[in-house]
Each structure stands twice: as structure tokens, then as C-alpha cells.
Write a protein that holds these residues in place. Structure first.
Motif, PDB file in Angstrom:
ATOM      1  N   LEU A  90       0.726   1.291   3.113  1.00 53.28           N
ATOM      2  CA  LEU A  90       0.696   0.858   4.623  1.00 53.28           C
ATOM      3  C   LEU A  90       2.028   0.998   5.321  1.00 53.28           C
ATOM      4  O   LEU A  90       3.120   0.990   4.881  1.00 53.28           O
ATOM      5  N   ASP A  91       1.884   1.439   6.751  1.00 55.25           N
ATOM      6  CA  ASP A  91       3.340   1.698   7.469  1.00 55.25           C
ATOM      7  C   ASP A  91       3.457   0.392   8.176  1.00 55.25           C
ATOM      8  O   ASP A  91       2.880  -0.166   9.205  1.00 55.25           O
ATOM      9  N   THR A  92       4.467  -0.315   7.591  1.00 59.31           N
ATOM     10  CA  THR A  92       4.448  -1.734   8.083  1.00 59.31           C
ATOM     11  C   THR A  92       5.164  -1.961   9.401  1.00 59.31           C
ATOM     12  O   THR A  92       4.906  -2.812  10.137  1.00 59.31           O
ATOM     13  N   LEU A 103      10.176  -5.509   6.194  1.00 60.56           N
ATOM     14  CA  LEU A 103       9.544  -5.331   4.769  1.00 60.56           C
ATOM     15  C   LEU A 103       9.793  -4.045   4.185  1.00 60.56           C
ATOM     16  O   LEU A 103       9.950  -2.997   4.641  1.00 60.56           O
ATOM     17  N   LYS A 104      10.107  -4.095   2.913  1.00 58.65           N
ATOM     18  CA  LYS A 104      10.481  -3.157   2.250  1.00 58.65           C
ATOM     19  C   LYS A 104       9.293  -2.087   1.461  1.00 58.65           C
ATOM     20  O   LYS A 104       8.703  -2.703   0.500  1.00 58.65           O
ATOM     21  N   ASP A 105       8.856  -1.245   2.441  1.00 59.56           N
ATOM     22  CA  ASP A 105       7.865  -0.444   2.196  1.00 59.56           C
ATOM     23  C   ASP A 105       8.058   0.960   1.572  1.00 59.56           C
ATOM     24  O   ASP A 105       9.329   1.096   1.506  1.00 59.56           O
ATOM     25  N   LYS A 106       7.494   1.703   1.647  1.00 48.94           N
ATOM     26  CA  LYS A 106       7.394   3.307   1.175  1.00 48.94           C
ATOM     27  C   LYS A 106       7.989   3.949   2.384  1.00 48.94           C
ATOM     28  O   LYS A 106       7.189   5.038   2.824  1.00 48.94           O
ATOM     29  N   ASP A 111       0.936   0.444  -2.029  1.00 48.94           N
ATOM     30  CA  ASP A 111       1.799  -0.475  -1.494  1.00 48.94           C
ATOM     31  C   ASP A 111       1.325  -0.640   0.094  1.00 48.94           C
ATOM     32  O   ASP A 111       1.300  -0.173   0.890  1.00 48.94           O
ATOM     33  N   ILE A 112       0.775  -2.102   0.020  1.00 45.65           N
ATOM     34  CA  ILE A 112       0.209  -2.716   1.119  1.00 45.65           C
ATOM     35  C   ILE A 112       0.845  -4.105   1.333  1.00 45.65           C
ATOM     36  O   ILE A 112       0.233  -5.151   1.768  1.00 45.65           O
TER      37      ILE A 112
END
Length: 304
Positions: free
Chosen positions: A144-146, A295-298, A188-189
Motif C-alpha cells: 500500500l502507498d500510505t 506510517l513506516k511503509d515500503k 504490506d498494507i
């Protein structure tokens, strides 16, 4: 040069066999109703080299790029979740299908190729060019692109649809991620799954007091009260009816202050994204301090 009719006919035969294999793949995708089957067929479509044909060449309005077939595959997965209707629409003069989700009648989505050597595709809302997810079938990744999703939930089309529509859309994406996870995908969502709304880690450690103080100020301007946490918890809590948004600090092994969001919702219907939609001051604060409180995303796969 002498013309060999037999050699020519044999090459035509080989070319026809190439297109027959392509037809078999497309027909199989249209009939597939199992996740593993859809993923396997789509992977083969992406790898297929129609240019193996030496005589016959494709020059047709009905020849579609990989992004089109990614959209078709995604719609198959969306339909399997049975949450709400999904339409695959091909506008005139276009080569890539649009996805229309019943919950968002004023929005349309389309896949684009991600600018990454490793491959992968972005699902984007067309009118705003805002990414939703990154999908890499070859390397089995679904992220997910937060950042863009936070912006998307505040757009007029999504706001008009309302919180219930956003709830359905989040459930749709979560259900698809479950299907992919069962097929050994890296998922990763963060923040999207209504059943997993705690320990949402922030990007940065050791936040300055200014950051949290500014949220106290912005909340007060909108008549919301941000209070300090009790019961040996370090941080603050914002109550929205029966829901609590806790911003918590704890120490890691290196004694750095690590920050996270916890959403306490007994009904399991609220996420950080529905809060962004309902609380513009919270979304504004989050966007301003994104490099610290995001948020710590990819993040590495999302290239602007």
C-alpha cells in the motif's frame, strides 16, 4: 533470391502456433476463478513474447499492453472477494482497461507500469494520479502507498462517497491481500486492515516535542481534546466518540524513542485512513510532519 513456398508456409504455421498459445492464455484468464490460477496465468501473459512470430505482426486496436491484463487479473481477484461489484471498462481510443468499483461511483482506477528495474505496477486513481497499491506479480509483492492513499481519502470523489464506501474499499483491498498472502506474497498494507490496527509504526524515532505539541494545538482549534496517556503509557490519546487514537512512545534496545499509533475500536470498523477522512486537522498534521510521523511503509518502491 529464390522463394521457397514450403519454408514460408512452415514459418506461417509457427507464427499461428504462437498466437494460438496466446489465445489459450487469454481464454484461461477469462475463466480462472482460483487465486493461484489467476496469478500463474497472468505471470505467463507478462512473460509471453508475441514477437516470436516472424511473419505475422500485430497492428490492431485490439492488441493490449501488459497493464491492461494486470487490470483484468486484479478485477478477477476483486470479484472473488464478493464485497461489491467491479466493472472493467475500456474507454474509446484507449488501450488499458479502467476499473470501476461500485463503492466509488465518481472515481476510476487504472494500472500503470512502475519505473523500477525489478518490475511491478501501480494501481492509480486516474483523475488525481494518486497511487493505491504496488503489485509485483513476478517477485510476489503487494504494498500500500500510505502517502497517496492518505491523500486519496480526502479527495472530493471519495469524500462524497462517504465513510461507508471507504470502509468497503479498505475491506476489498484487505481481502485481496489475504488471497495473495496465501500464495506466499510479501504483503504490506499497514493501517488498512481493520482487524490489525495497533502497533502502526512511525517512520522516525526520537520525535521532537514540537511535533506532538502541534497536534495538541490543531486538535484544540477544532474542539478536540488530546490528553496524556495514563496507566504507565507514554504518549497522548485523542477520543472520537467510542474510538480512541493513541500515539504511544516506548524505548527500543538502543534506548531510542520509538513511536506508534494504536486505534482502539471495539467494532473493528475504524482505521487511520477513515480518521484522515473524518478529521482534516489530523490529516493536515500528518502530511506536514510525514517524514517523522508517517506510517513506516515500503517507501522505496514508490517512485515519483
Amino acid at each position: 533470391m529464390n522463394f521457397d513456398t514450403y519454408s514460408y508456409s512452415q514459418q506461417l504455421k509457427k507464427d499461428l502456433e504462437v498466437f494460438q498459445r496466446w489465445q489459450v492464455l487469454i481464454e484461461a484468464l477469462s475463466e480462472a476463478n482460483q487465486t493461484a490460477e489467476i496469478l500463474d496465468i497472468t505471470k505467463k501473459i507478462l512473460a509471453f513474447d508475441v514477437h516470436k512470430s516472424e511473419i505475422m505482426r500485430v497492428a490492431s486496436e485490439h492488441w493490449y499492453p501488459n497493464t491492461h491484463w494486470i487490470a483484468v487479473a486484479f478485477s478477477n481477484l476483486a470479484k472473488m472477494t464478493s464485497l461489491s461489484h467491479t466493472q472493467v471498462i475500456l474507454p474509446k481510443m484507449q488501450k488499458v482497461a479502467e476499473l470501476h468499483f461500485e463503492e466509488f461511483p465518481n472515481a476510476a482506477f487504472q494500472f500503470t507500469k512502475a519505473p523500477l528495474a525489478a518490475g511491478g505496477y501501480y494501481l492509480e486513481e486516474i483523475s488525481q494520479n494518486l497511487r493505491v497499491v504496488y503489485w509485483d506479480i513476478v517477485n510476489k509483492r503487494f504494498y500500500l502507498d500510505t502517502v497517496h492513499f492518505m491523500k486519496l481519502v480526502q479527495t472530493e470523489a471519495i469524500q462524497i462517497a462517504g465513510v461507508e464506501a471507504l470502509t468497503i474499499f479498505q475491506k476489498r483491498l484487505t481481502a485481496i491481500s489475504y488471497l495473495l498472502k496465501d500464495n506466499e506474497y510479501d504483503i504490506d498494507i499497514i493501517g488498512l486492515d481493520m482487524t490489525d490496527n495497533q502497533n502502526l509504526m512511525m517512520q522516525q524515532k526520537d520525535l521532537s516535542a514540537e511535533i506532538l505539541d502541534s497536534l495538541f494545538v490543531e486538535a484544540a482549534k477544532q474542539n478536540f481534546v488530546l490528553t496524556l496517556l495514563q496507566n504507565n503509557k507514554d504518549g497522548a490519546v485523542l477520543k472520537i466518540g467510542s474510538v480512541s487514537l493513541e500515539i504511544i512512545q516506548h524505548r527500543d534496545q538502543q534506548e531510542h524513542a520509538v513511536w506508534q499509533y494504536d486505534i482502539i475500536d471495539n467494532n473493528k470498523r475504524v482505521t487511520i485512513y477513515t480518521l484522515f477522512q473524518q478529521l482534516p486537522f489530523f490529516a493536515k498534521w500528518y502530511e506536514k510532519w510525514f517524514n517523522e510521523v508517517g506510517l513506516k511503509d515500503k517507501r522505496a518502491v514508490f517512485v515519483d
